[in-house]
Design an enzyme around this catalytic site. Structure first.
Site, PDB file in Angstrom:
ATOM      1  N   ASN A 276       0.804  -1.226   0.000  1.00  0.00           N
ATOM      2  CA  ASN A 276       0.000   0.000   0.000  1.00  0.00           C
ATOM      3  C   ASN A 276       0.838   1.277   0.000  1.00  0.00           C
ATOM      4  O   ASN A 276       0.317   2.358   0.258  1.00  0.00           O
ATOM      5  CB  ASN A 276      -0.930   0.039   1.213  1.00  0.00           C
ATOM      6  CG  ASN A 276      -2.091  -0.913   1.099  1.00  0.00           C
ATOM      7  OD1 ASN A 276      -2.278  -1.763   1.965  1.00  0.00           O
ATOM      8  ND2 ASN A 276      -2.866  -0.802   0.038  1.00  0.00           N
TER       9      ASN A 276
ATOM     10  N   ASN B 154      -3.243  -8.195  -2.058  1.00  0.00           N
ATOM     11  CA  ASN B 154      -4.241  -8.046  -3.111  1.00  0.00           C
ATOM     12  C   ASN B 154      -4.002  -6.851  -4.025  1.00  0.00           C
ATOM     13  O   ASN B 154      -4.549  -6.770  -5.112  1.00  0.00           O
ATOM     14  CB  ASN B 154      -5.646  -7.949  -2.502  1.00  0.00           C
ATOM     15  CG  ASN B 154      -5.795  -6.780  -1.555  1.00  0.00           C
ATOM     16  OD1 ASN B 154      -5.118  -6.713  -0.535  1.00  0.00           O
ATOM     17  ND2 ASN B 154      -6.688  -5.855  -1.870  1.00  0.00           N
ATOM     18  N   HIS B 155      -3.135  -5.914  -3.598  1.00  0.00           N
ATOM     19  CA  HIS B 155      -2.792  -4.772  -4.449  1.00  0.00           C
ATOM     20  C   HIS B 155      -1.454  -4.976  -5.163  1.00  0.00           C
ATOM     21  O   HIS B 155      -0.844  -4.005  -5.627  1.00  0.00           O
ATOM     22  CB  HIS B 155      -2.739  -3.488  -3.625  1.00  0.00           C
ATOM     23  CG  HIS B 155      -4.066  -3.043  -3.116  1.00  0.00           C
ATOM     24  ND1 HIS B 155      -5.185  -2.978  -3.915  1.00  0.00           N
ATOM     25  CD2 HIS B 155      -4.466  -2.649  -1.868  1.00  0.00           C
ATOM     26  CE1 HIS B 155      -6.215  -2.557  -3.192  1.00  0.00           C
ATOM     27  NE2 HIS B 155      -5.803  -2.356  -1.954  1.00  0.00           N
TER      28      HIS B 155
ATOM     29  N   HIS C  80      -2.166 -12.465   4.050  1.00  0.00           N
ATOM     30  CA  HIS C  80      -2.830 -11.209   3.720  1.00  0.00           C
ATOM     31  C   HIS C  80      -4.305 -11.506   3.471  1.00  0.00           C
ATOM     32  O   HIS C  80      -4.695 -11.947   2.385  1.00  0.00           O
ATOM     33  CB  HIS C  80      -2.174 -10.608   2.472  1.00  0.00           C
ATOM     34  CG  HIS C  80      -2.432  -9.157   2.285  1.00  0.00           C
ATOM     35  ND1 HIS C  80      -1.761  -8.173   2.985  1.00  0.00           N
ATOM     36  CD2 HIS C  80      -3.298  -8.500   1.472  1.00  0.00           C
ATOM     37  CE1 HIS C  80      -2.183  -6.982   2.604  1.00  0.00           C
ATOM     38  NE2 HIS C  80      -3.122  -7.159   1.688  1.00  0.00           N
TER      39      HIS C  80
END
Length: 258
Positions: free
Chosen positions: A42, A68-69, A150
């Protein structure tokens, strides 16, 4: 031999990265840290750039994990193949760039760091993380095995902790950006905490400007999230691991702030 492992929660935005750079090495020195893992997915709010990854390594990280990013910034894609010490979730499709684990040799033994992505409340096509770990553990061995899970759901994280208890050294959760108070050693010797927290702006909604998050929950059209500004914090967990047994002897969470 006993070593101390430091796991640092999701670094958010420029403020979080700068705060990490100012404080990580002092934590490493004060707490006699032997190995450090930082979640960096992030830093660009949605994703991570190669330049930002290099700043995390320069700050003192041994390994960077994602989530997920992972694909939020496309320029990271070639970097995932070039840099061995940054890993994306193991249970992504096998054809995607990068790798889901890394083996690192140290004087105290071999460290295997694994990144997993949960499936509960995640809109991504990840494979089953439990089965992915089964396969990895059948193929790979190490003196110390560290897992960054995560995931959104506390139940999924707790289930993974107990599923891997005694098979890995530590399981810690990332993604929700809220530090939990359940750091523990599970019955078979694995260290565990549901979420190690966030490194970034204190007065924010998970690192994002509060007004943007409020607007979304009011039902207004969404805009690209921006990191909040102002005072920051660093949240993390520290695990004391016996290198002879691969088991954790102590687990605790830590938070520092201005």
């Amino acid at each position: 031999m006993k070593i101390n492992v430091l796991a640092v929660g999701d670094v958010v935005g420029r403020g979080g990265l700068d705060y990490l750079a100012r404080h990580l090495r002092s934590i490493i020195a004060m707490r006699s840290i032997d190995f450090t893992v930082v979640n960096g997915e992030n830093v660009a709010v949605n994703g991570l750039t190669p330049a930002q990854a290099e700043e995390i390594f320069d700050a003192g990280a041994d390994v960077i994990t994602l989530g997920n990013h992972t694909w939020g910034r496309k320029e990271i894609i070639p970097y995932l193949d070039e840099s061995l010490n940054i890993i994306r979730p193991l249970n992504y499709a096998p054809q995607v760039p990068g790798r889901g684990f890394v083996r690192i040799e140290r004087a105290f033994g071999t460290v295997l760091v694994v990144n997993l992505l949960g499936r509960f409340a995640m809109d991504f096509g990840a494979e089953n993380p439990f089965l992915a770990m089964d396969q990895l553990l059948a193929d790979e061995q190490a003196d110390i095995i560290l897992v960054d899970f995560h995931a959104e759901g506390t139940g999924e994280k707790l289930a993974m902790g107990h599923y891997l208890d005694g098979r890995v050294s530590v399981v810690w959760g990332t993604h929700t950006h809220v530090q939990t108070s359940d750091a523990t050693v599970l019955p078979k010797g694995s260290g565990y905490v549901t979420d190690i927290g966030m490194t970034g702006p204190i007065h924010s909604v998970l690192g994002v400007k509060p007004e943007q998050s409020i607007s979304m929950f009011l039902g207004n059209p969404r805009s690209r999230f921006e990191a909040a500004t102002g005072k920051c914090k660093l949240e993390c967990a520290i695990f004391t691991v016996d290198t002879e047994t691969g088991k954790t002897e102590h687990a605790e969470v830590l938070r520092i702030h201005d």
